[in-house]
Design a protein around this motif. Structure first.
Motif, PDB file in Angstrom:
ATOM      1  N   MET A   1       0.846  -1.196   0.000  1.00 26.86           N
ATOM      2  CA  MET A   1       0.000   0.000   0.000  1.00 26.86           C
ATOM      3  C   MET A   1       0.882   1.247   0.000  1.00 26.86           C
ATOM      4  N   ALA A   2       0.548   2.202  -0.869  1.00 25.81           N
ATOM      5  CA  ALA A   2       1.349   3.410  -0.983  1.00 25.81           C
ATOM      6  C   ALA A   2       1.259   4.246   0.285  1.00 25.81           C
ATOM      7  N   ALA A   3       2.340   4.956   0.581  1.00 23.20           N
ATOM      8  CA  ALA A   3       2.383   5.793   1.778  1.00 23.20           C
ATOM      9  C   ALA A   3       1.476   7.004   1.614  1.00 23.20           C
ATOM     10  N   VAL A   4       1.009   7.518   2.740  1.00 19.56           N
ATOM     11  CA  VAL A   4       0.201   8.736   2.784  1.00 19.56           C
ATOM     12  C   VAL A   4       1.001   9.793   3.538  1.00 19.56           C
ATOM     13  N   HIS A   5       1.143  10.986   2.939  1.00 22.67           N
ATOM     14  CA  HIS A   5       1.954  12.044   3.532  1.00 22.67           C
ATOM     15  C   HIS A   5       1.097  13.283   3.802  1.00 22.67           C
ATOM     16  N   GLU A   6       1.446  14.007   4.838  1.00 23.17           N
ATOM     17  CA  GLU A   6       0.765  15.254   5.160  1.00 23.17           C
ATOM     18  C   GLU A   6       1.338  16.421   4.356  1.00 23.17           C
ATOM     19  N   SER A   7       2.535  16.265   3.777  1.00 24.31           N
ATOM     20  CA  SER A   7       3.199  17.322   3.012  1.00 24.31           C
ATOM     21  C   SER A   7       4.085  16.677   1.960  1.00 24.31           C
ATOM     22  N   VAL A   8       4.308  17.398   0.869  1.00 31.47           N
ATOM     23  CA  VAL A   8       5.216  16.884  -0.153  1.00 31.47           C
ATOM     24  C   VAL A   8       6.632  16.732   0.410  1.00 31.47           C
ATOM     25  N   LEU A   9       6.956  17.506   1.434  1.00 29.72           N
ATOM     26  CA  LEU A   9       8.293  17.414   2.009  1.00 29.72           C
ATOM     27  C   LEU A   9       8.534  16.060   2.658  1.00 29.72           C
ATOM     28  N   ASP A  10       7.450  15.428   3.100  1.00 32.97           N
ATOM     29  CA  ASP A  10       7.574  14.092   3.693  1.00 32.97           C
ATOM     30  C   ASP A  10       7.851  13.023   2.645  1.00 32.97           C
ATOM     31  N   ALA A  11       7.686  13.391   1.369  1.00 30.85           N
ATOM     32  CA  ALA A  11       7.892  12.430   0.282  1.00 30.85           C
ATOM     33  C   ALA A  11       9.312  12.496  -0.279  1.00 30.85           C
ATOM     34  N   ILE A  12      10.164  13.310   0.336  1.00 28.45           N
ATOM     35  CA  ILE A  12      11.559  13.379  -0.095  1.00 28.45           C
ATOM     36  C   ILE A  12      12.322  12.202   0.497  1.00 28.45           C
ATOM     37  N   GLY A  13      13.053  11.476  -0.350  1.00 26.46           N
ATOM     38  CA  GLY A  13      13.794  10.303   0.102  1.00 26.46           C
ATOM     39  C   GLY A  13      12.997   9.031  -0.124  1.00 26.46           C
ATOM     40  N   GLY A  14      13.564   7.917   0.321  1.00 25.72           N
ATOM     41  CA  GLY A  14      12.882   6.636   0.167  1.00 25.72           C
ATOM     42  C   GLY A  14      12.796   6.178  -1.269  1.00 25.72           C
ATOM     43  N   THR A  15      13.781   6.515  -2.084  1.00 23.06           N
ATOM     44  CA  THR A  15      13.759   6.151  -3.504  1.00 23.06           C
ATOM     45  C   THR A  15      14.188   4.691  -3.698  1.00 23.06           C
ATOM     46  N   PRO A  16      13.727   4.061  -4.772  1.00 26.32           N
ATOM     47  CA  PRO A  16      14.019   2.629  -4.954  1.00 26.32           C
ATOM     48  C   PRO A  16      15.389   2.359  -5.563  1.00 26.32           C
ATOM     49  N   LEU A  17      15.829   1.113  -5.424  1.00 27.46           N
ATOM     50  CA  LEU A  17      16.947   0.592  -6.189  1.00 27.46           C
ATOM     51  C   LEU A  17      16.378  -0.241  -7.333  1.00 27.46           C
ATOM     52  N   VAL A  18      16.926  -0.069  -8.525  1.00 27.96           N
ATOM     53  CA  VAL A  18      16.486  -0.824  -9.694  1.00 27.96           C
ATOM     54  C   VAL A  18      17.709  -1.469 -10.339  1.00 27.96           C
ATOM     55  N   ARG A  19      17.659  -2.777 -10.559  1.00 30.41           N
ATOM     56  CA  ARG A  19      18.809  -3.455 -11.166  1.00 30.41           C
ATOM     57  C   ARG A  19      18.921  -3.100 -12.644  1.00 30.41           C
ATOM     58  N   LEU A  20      20.129  -2.798 -13.086  1.00 28.71           N
ATOM     59  CA  LEU A  20      20.384  -2.520 -14.492  1.00 28.71           C
ATOM     60  C   LEU A  20      20.735  -3.833 -15.180  1.00 28.71           C
ATOM     61  N   ALA A  21      19.701  -4.635 -15.424  1.00 32.95           N
ATOM     62  CA  ALA A  21      19.898  -5.995 -15.930  1.00 32.95           C
ATOM     63  C   ALA A  21      20.349  -6.012 -17.382  1.00 32.95           C
ATOM     64  N   ARG A  22      19.866  -5.070 -18.195  1.00 29.35           N
ATOM     65  CA  ARG A  22      20.216  -5.078 -19.616  1.00 29.35           C
ATOM     66  C   ARG A  22      21.580  -4.443 -19.863  1.00 29.35           C
ATOM     67  N   LEU A  23      21.816  -3.270 -19.294  1.00 40.10           N
ATOM     68  CA  LEU A  23      23.120  -2.663 -19.464  1.00 40.10           C
ATOM     69  C   LEU A  23      24.209  -3.497 -18.799  1.00 40.10           C
ATOM     70  N   GLY A  24      23.832  -4.217 -17.744  1.00 39.40           N
ATOM     71  CA  GLY A  24      24.798  -5.034 -17.027  1.00 39.40           C
ATOM     72  C   GLY A  24      24.863  -6.475 -17.491  1.00 39.40           C
ATOM     73  N   ALA A  25      24.209  -6.786 -18.606  1.00 40.31           N
ATOM     74  CA  ALA A  25      24.209  -8.163 -19.104  1.00 40.31           C
ATOM     75  C   ALA A  25      25.633  -8.641 -19.376  1.00 40.31           C
ATOM     76  N   GLY A  26      25.949  -9.847 -18.905  1.00 38.58           N
ATOM     77  CA  GLY A  26      27.267 -10.416 -19.116  1.00 38.58           C
ATOM     78  C   GLY A  26      28.303  -9.981 -18.098  1.00 38.58           C
ATOM     79  N   ILE A  27      27.910  -9.116 -17.160  1.00 35.07           N
ATOM     80  CA  ILE A  27      28.821  -8.670 -16.108  1.00 35.07           C
ATOM     81  C   ILE A  27      28.489  -9.436 -14.835  1.00 35.07           C
ATOM     82  N   ALA A  28      29.484 -10.024 -14.199  1.00 34.12           N
ATOM     83  CA  ALA A  28      29.246 -10.889 -13.040  1.00 34.12           C
ATOM     84  C   ALA A  28      28.657 -10.131 -11.857  1.00 34.12           C
TER      85      ALA A  28
END
Length: 457
Positions: A1-28
Motif C-alpha cells: 500500500m502506498a504511503a500517505v503524507h501530510e506534506s510533499v516534504l515528507d515524500a523526499i527520500g525513500g527512492t528505490p533501487l532498480v537493477r540494471l539488468a540489460r546494461l549489465g548483461a554479461g557482467i558478473a
C-alpha cells in the motif's frame, strides 16, 4: 500500500533501487541504480535542499518572511523552491546560463525567481554566477544564501538518509558505491556512511567528466550538466567545495562526454529509466567498475535527476548531431578528414605570430581561442573567442594599420559558425550564410577542423 503524507516534504527520500539488468548483461557483479529522480522535486538535490533549509532555520539564519538565494545548475534551486515555497519563503535561483531551459521553466513553475548568469568566466569576474548571487544576498534584507558547495548540511542529508537507505536496501551487501561529483555532497555523505557501516569495506568511486579537475582533467568545458569542476584559464584562485571530503573517494572514473551521453540514451531505451546526462556519466563509470568485479560484489550507482529536464539536449537527436555526438551516415566526416590538421591562434598572440600560423590554415582562417597551457582534449566550442583571417591581417600589415609585434586583439573577427560532424553539407552551408567564409566542425563538442566555403560546394 502506498504511503500517505501530510506534506510533499515528507515524500523526499525513500527512492528505490532498480537493477540494471540489460546494461549489465554479461557482467558478473550486479549493478543497482538508486533512482533519485523519483524524489518529489525530481532530483537527489531535494534531500540537500530540505536539510539546508531546516538547518538554517534551526541556526537562526533563515527567519519567517526571509528570502532563499542560491547559485545552481538547476536541481538544487528546484529543491529549494519546492521546500522554500512550502515553508513560506521567497526563493531566488541564480542559474548557470548553460543549464537546460527546462530547468528554468520548472523553477518558475514552483514560484522561484530566476536570474541567469555565466559560469564560463573567471571566478573573480563580477558577472560570475557565484558573485551575482552573493551580491543579491547582501542587498536583500532577510536573505540567506544556501551556498550548497560549502554548506555541511548538504552532505549531512546523505549521511542521514541516502546512505542508510542503500545499506538497508542491499542488506549490507553493497561493496562499491558510484556517484557523480559536483558539490561533493552526495558522494561524500553517502560514501562516508557506507564506509562506516561496512567497517571500511565499501569502495567509493567518483564519476567525473574527463575534463573536470576533480579526476585530473584540465578544467576545460564539457557537456554534462551538474557535475565536475570547471576551471577558467584566467581564474586566479581555484577553490574546492567544503562539502567535498576528498578522502572519502577511493578513485575516480573519468568519462568522456560522448560515453556519458550515449550511455544515458541507452539507459532510457534499454532500462526504461529516463535520466539526465550526469546519470550517464555515473552509469558509464559503474559499468567500468563492475566489469572488474565478481559475483560476490554489488555496485550501487546514483541516478541524480530526470531526463525530462534535458529533452532539448541529450535526448534530442538534433542537439546531439549539432554538437558532434552523433555522426551515423555523416558526409562531413569525409570532408573533415581531408581538411588537414586543425590550426588555432591563441587570443594573446601577436599579429606576426598569427600570420605565421595562418599560412597553413584551410581557407586562410582559423579560430582564435582562449589561452590554456595545454589542451589534451582539444578546444571546446565555448573556448573559441573569435576568428583570425590571413587576408585581414595581411591588409592591416600592408596598410601600416598594424605591426608584427602588435597584439592580435583589435584584428580578431567574429567567431566562425559551428556545425556538428553528424550534420550534412547542406546544413553547414546554411549556417555559413553570406557572412562567413568557413565553418568550424565539432566532434564531441570540440573543434576538430575548419571547412572553407569552397569545400562545401
Amino acid at each position: 500500500m502506498a504511503a500517505v503524507h501530510e506534506s510533499v516534504l515528507d515524500a523526499i527520500g525513500g527512492t528505490p533501487l532498480v537493477r540494471l539488468a540489460r546494461l549489465g548483461a554479461g557482467i558478473a557483479a550486479p549493478i543497482y541504480a538508486k533512482v533519485e529522480f523519483l524524489n518529489i522535486g525530481g532530483s537527489v538535490k531535494d534531500r540537500a535542499a530540505l536539510s539546508m533549509v531546516l538547518a538554517a532555520e534551526r541556526d537562526g539564519l533563515l527567519k519567517p518572511g526571509g528570502t532563499i538565494i542560491e547559485a545552481t545548475s538547476g536541481n538544487t534551486g528546484i529543491g529549494l523552491a519546492l521546500v522554500g515555497r512550502q515553508r513560506g519563503y521567497r526563493v531566488i535561483a541564480g542559474v548557470a546560463d548553460k543549464a537546460s531551459a527546462e530547468k528554468s521553466d520548472i523553477l518558475r513553475a514552483y514560484g522561484a525567481e530566476v536570474v541567469l548568469a555565466p559560469t564560463a568566466v573567471p571566478a573573480e569576474d563580477p558577472r560570475h554566477l557565484f558573485n551575482v548571487v552573493q551580491r543579491l544576498a547582501e542587498e536583500i534584507p532577510g536573505a540567506w544564501l544556501a551556498n550548497q558547495y560549502d554548506n555541511l548540511a548538504n552532505p549531512d542529508a546523505h549521511i542521514r538518509t541516502t546512505g542508510p537507505e542503500i545499506w538497508a536496501q542491499t542488506g549490507g551487501r553493497v561493496t562499491h558505491f558510484v556517484a557523480g561529483v559536483g558539490t561533493g555532497g552526495t558522494v561524500t555523505g553517502t560514501g562516508s556512511y557506507l564506509k562506516e557501516a561496512s567497517g571500511g569495506a565499501v569502495t567509493v568511486v567518483g564519476a567525473d567528466p574527463e575534463a573536470s579537475t576533480y579526476g585530473g582533467g584540465d578544467g576545460s568545458p564539457w557537456y554534462v550538466e551538474s557535475i565536475g569542476h570547471y576551471l577558467h584559464p584566467d581564474t586566479v584562485e581555484d577553490r574546492q567545495p567544503q562539502a567535498l571530503r576528498a578522502e572519502v573517494i577511493d578513485s575516480y572514473e573519468r568519462i568522456p562526454d560522448r560515453e556519458s551521453l550515449l550511455t544515458v540514451r541507452r539507459l532510457s531505451r534499454e532500462e526504461g529509466l529516463l535520466a539526465g546526462p550526469s546519470s550517464g556519466t555515473a552509469v558509464a563509470a559503474a559499468l567500468r567498475v563492475a566489469r572488474r568485479l565478481g559475483p560476490d560484489d554489488l555496485v550501487v550507482v546514483v541516478l541524480p535527476d530526470s531526463g525530462r529536464s534535458y529533452l532539448s539536449k541529450v535526448h534530442s537527436d538534433a542537439w546531439m548531431r549539432e554538437w558532434g555526438f552523433l555522426e551515423e551516415g555523416s558526409t562531413l566526416r569525409t570532408l573533415l578528414d581531408a581538411a588537414g590538421p586543425l590550426v588555432t591562434v591563441d587570443a594573446d598572440a601577436t599579429v606576426g605570430e598569427a600570420v605565421e600560423l595562418l599560412r597553413d590554415a584551410p581557407g586562410g582562417v582559423a579560430p582564435v581561442v582562449l589561452k590554456r597551457a595545454a589542451r589534451p582534449y582539444g578546444v571546446a566550442a565555448a573556448e573559441v573567442a573569435g576568428s583570425a583571417s590571413r587576408e585581414v591581417l595581411a591588409a592591416a600589415l600592408a596598410e601600416g594599420a598594424a605591426k608584427p609585434g602588435d597584439p592580435l586583439g583589435a584584428l580578431v573577427g567574429p567567431a566562425l559558425p559551428t556545425v556538428g560532424v553528424g550534420q550534412s553539407p547542406d546544413e553547414a552551408r546554411a549556417v555559413l550564410g553570406e557572412a562567413h567564409g568557413a565553418v568550424l566542425v565539432l566532434v564531441d563538442g570540440r573543434v576538430a577542423g575548419v571547412l572553407a566555403r569552397e569545400v562545401l560546394r
